[in-house]
Design an enzyme around this catalytic site. Structure first.
Site, mmCIF file in Angstrom:
data_model
loop_
_atom_site.group_PDB
_atom_site.id
_atom_site.type_symbol
_atom_site.label_atom_id
_atom_site.label_comp_id
_atom_site.label_asym_id
_atom_site.label_seq_id
_atom_site.Cartn_x
_atom_site.Cartn_y
_atom_site.Cartn_z
ATOM 1 N N SER A 170 76.637 4.147 39.119
ATOM 2 C CA SER A 170 77.233 4.639 41.310
ATOM 3 C C SER A 170 78.502 4.910 40.506
ATOM 4 C CB SER A 170 77.279 3.892 42.008
ATOM 5 O OG SER A 170 77.420 4.246 43.073
ATOM 6 N N TYR A 191 77.696 -4.322 47.347
ATOM 7 C CA TYR A 191 76.673 -3.337 46.145
ATOM 8 C C TYR A 191 78.347 -3.150 45.115
ATOM 9 C CZ TYR A 191 74.727 1.226 44.820
ATOM 10 O OH TYR A 191 74.187 2.297 43.899
HETATM 11 P P1 NAP Z 1 65.071 4.315 46.297
HETATM 12 O O1 NAP Z 1 64.275 5.979 47.048
HETATM 13 O O2 NAP Z 1 65.689 3.164 47.100
HETATM 14 O O3 NAP Z 1 64.476 4.013 45.080
HETATM 15 C C1 NAP Z 1 64.579 2.920 44.367
HETATM 16 C C2 NAP Z 1 63.553 2.356 43.089
HETATM 17 O O4 NAP Z 1 63.979 1.900 42.692
HETATM 18 C C3 NAP Z 1 62.078 2.243 43.769
HETATM 19 O O5 NAP Z 1 61.074 3.308 43.028
HETATM 20 C C4 NAP Z 1 62.131 1.211 44.343
HETATM 21 O O6 NAP Z 1 60.091 0.854 43.593
HETATM 22 C C5 NAP Z 1 62.719 0.829 42.971
HETATM 23 N N1 NAP Z 1 62.845 -0.759 42.525
HETATM 24 C C6 NAP Z 1 64.260 -1.364 43.722
HETATM 25 N N2 NAP Z 1 63.926 -2.455 43.481
HETATM 26 C C7 NAP Z 1 62.753 -2.855 42.058
HETATM 27 C C8 NAP Z 1 62.940 -3.866 41.175
HETATM 28 N N3 NAP Z 1 63.098 -5.019 41.485
HETATM 29 N N4 NAP Z 1 62.058 -4.066 40.104
HETATM 30 C C9 NAP Z 1 61.487 -2.268 39.791
HETATM 31 N N5 NAP Z 1 61.545 -1.394 40.592
HETATM 32 C C10 NAP Z 1 61.985 -1.296 41.352
HETATM 33 O O7 NAP Z 1 66.512 4.741 45.701
HETATM 34 P P2 NAP Z 1 67.329 6.021 44.471
HETATM 35 O O8 NAP Z 1 68.321 6.951 45.262
HETATM 36 O O9 NAP Z 1 65.908 6.610 43.784
HETATM 37 O O10 NAP Z 1 68.003 4.860 43.811
HETATM 38 C C11 NAP Z 1 67.530 4.968 41.985
HETATM 39 C C12 NAP Z 1 69.419 4.480 41.483
HETATM 40 O O11 NAP Z 1 69.970 4.973 41.567
HETATM 41 C C13 NAP Z 1 69.898 2.731 42.091
HETATM 42 O O12 NAP Z 1 69.781 1.987 40.825
HETATM 43 C C14 NAP Z 1 71.318 3.355 42.738
HETATM 44 O O13 NAP Z 1 71.638 1.920 42.985
HETATM 45 C C15 NAP Z 1 71.151 4.237 41.649
HETATM 46 N N6 NAP Z 1 72.309 5.130 43.275
HETATM 47 C C16 NAP Z 1 71.783 5.439 44.059
HETATM 48 C C17 NAP Z 1 72.302 6.843 44.907
HETATM 49 C C18 NAP Z 1 71.853 7.381 46.506
HETATM 50 O O14 NAP Z 1 73.194 8.070 46.651
HETATM 51 N N7 NAP Z 1 70.485 7.213 46.229
HETATM 52 C C19 NAP Z 1 74.056 7.287 44.291
HETATM 53 C C20 NAP Z 1 74.117 6.319 43.260
HETATM 54 C C21 NAP Z 1 73.919 5.454 42.468
HETATM 55 P P3 NAP Z 1 59.277 -0.091 44.080
HETATM 56 O O15 NAP Z 1 60.247 -0.489 45.515
HETATM 57 O O16 NAP Z 1 58.247 -0.264 44.010
HETATM 58 O O17 NAP Z 1 59.974 -1.358 43.296
#
Ligand code: NAP
Length: 243
Positions: free
Chosen positions: A131, A144
């Site tokens: 990120s 975070y």
């Molecule tokens: P999201 O919609 O909340 O999705 C998160 C995913 O991670 C879900 O599929 C969840 O599935 C899974 N997850 C959470 N805890 C887990 C665990 N303990 N074991 C296995 N799977 C797990 O968020 P997203 O935005 O797609 O995030 C994906 C990645 O991108 C993260 O690493 C986040 O930090 C990064 N990111 C996001 C943003 C943003 O603005 N959205 C920006 C920069 C980076 P389950 O709940 O089914 O396990």
């Protein structure tokens, strides 16, 4: 030639689900992992892929996930997220523990478990979704941002430690992406989550997934080390233009 296999963690929603779709479209066999099988299985079925329950915070779960995977060419370390937005003075240790377990140790465990298969593939690729919070701090974000800094340091160390081996390492560094990320961060508070994206057009999960698929489909000698992508209206983690 048999298809290459891509393993995507956190593939039940958001960036991970979109990445599974983009990599399947690019010709990969996809293996999806996440905790909620009811959300994961339909995505896997749609892509003729495989779904396995995975909790990256649980060493036993990561070990049995890796054992069930016969081959791995691409690993996308995507599982993770944020919990809370408290100043350090009011830090919630449970939130910190979860963020460090999911983002940092989760990436460590999954990568460690699959490295032998990535190496054996003869053309492995580890993609880690960190990120812009891995490069900048902001008030209320220390749990975070510190986790994302550590995850980024871990990923970049791997890039160096495996020089000379047939394994590529790509760090994906997104800014604001509208997914369930903020709803999860704010304990289900959808109104508060919506406010994060107020007045600007954020990236979509698909925007990020397309970039991951691009990196994963370059020729084997081309390593895209780091890709930073943000909405046009976002300058950095604390400065955006909002209408
Ligand atoms: P999201 O919609 O909340 O999705 C998160 C995913 O991670 C879900 O599929 C969840 O599935 C899974 N997850 C959470 N805890 C887990 C665990 N303990 N074991 C296995 N799977 C797990 O968020 P997203 O935005 O797609 O995030 C994906 C990645 O991108 C993260 O690493 C986040 O930090 C990064 N990111 C996001 C943003 C943003 O603005 N959205 C920006 C920069 C980076 P389950 O709940 O089914 O396990």
């Amino acid at each position: 030639m048999s298809k290459r296999t891509a393993v995507i963690t956190g593939a039940s929603a958001g960036i991970g689900a979109a990445t599974a779709r983009a990599l399947a479209k690019a010709g990969f066999d996809v293996v999806l992992g996440a905790r909620r099988l009811d959300r994961l299985q339909p995505v896997a079925d749609e892509l003729a892929g495989t779904a396995h329950v995975l909790d990256v915070t649980d060493p036993g779960s990561v070990a049995s996930f890796a054992d069930q995977i016969p081959a791995c060419h691409v690993l996308v370390n995507n599982a993770g997220g944020a919990r809370g937005l408290e100043r350090v003075e009011e830090a919630d240790e449970e939130h910190w523990r979860w963020m460090w377990e999911a983002n940092v140790l989760g990436t460590l465990r999954t990568t460690k478990a699959l490295l032998p298969k990535l190496r054996a593939s003869g053309d492995g690729h580890v993609v880690t979704v960190t990120s812009i919070a891995g490069y900048q701090v902001y008030d209320g974000g220390a749990g975070y941002t510190s986790a994302k800094h550590a995850q980024s340091a871990l990923h970049r160390t791997l890039r160096s430690e495996h020089l000379g081996e047939p394994i590529r390492f790509t760090e994906i560094v997104p800014g604001l992406v509208e997914t369930e990320f903020s709803v999860n961060r704010f304990g289900g508070d959808a109104e508060r989550a919506k406010n994060v994206y107020r007045g600007l057009q954020p990236l979509t999960a698909e925007d990020v997934a397309e970039v991951i698929a691009f990196a994963a489909t370059r020729p084997a000698h081309v390593n895209l080390d780091q890709i930073v992508l943000k909405p046009r209206a976002q300058y950095d983690a604390v400065r955006s233009h909002r209408e």
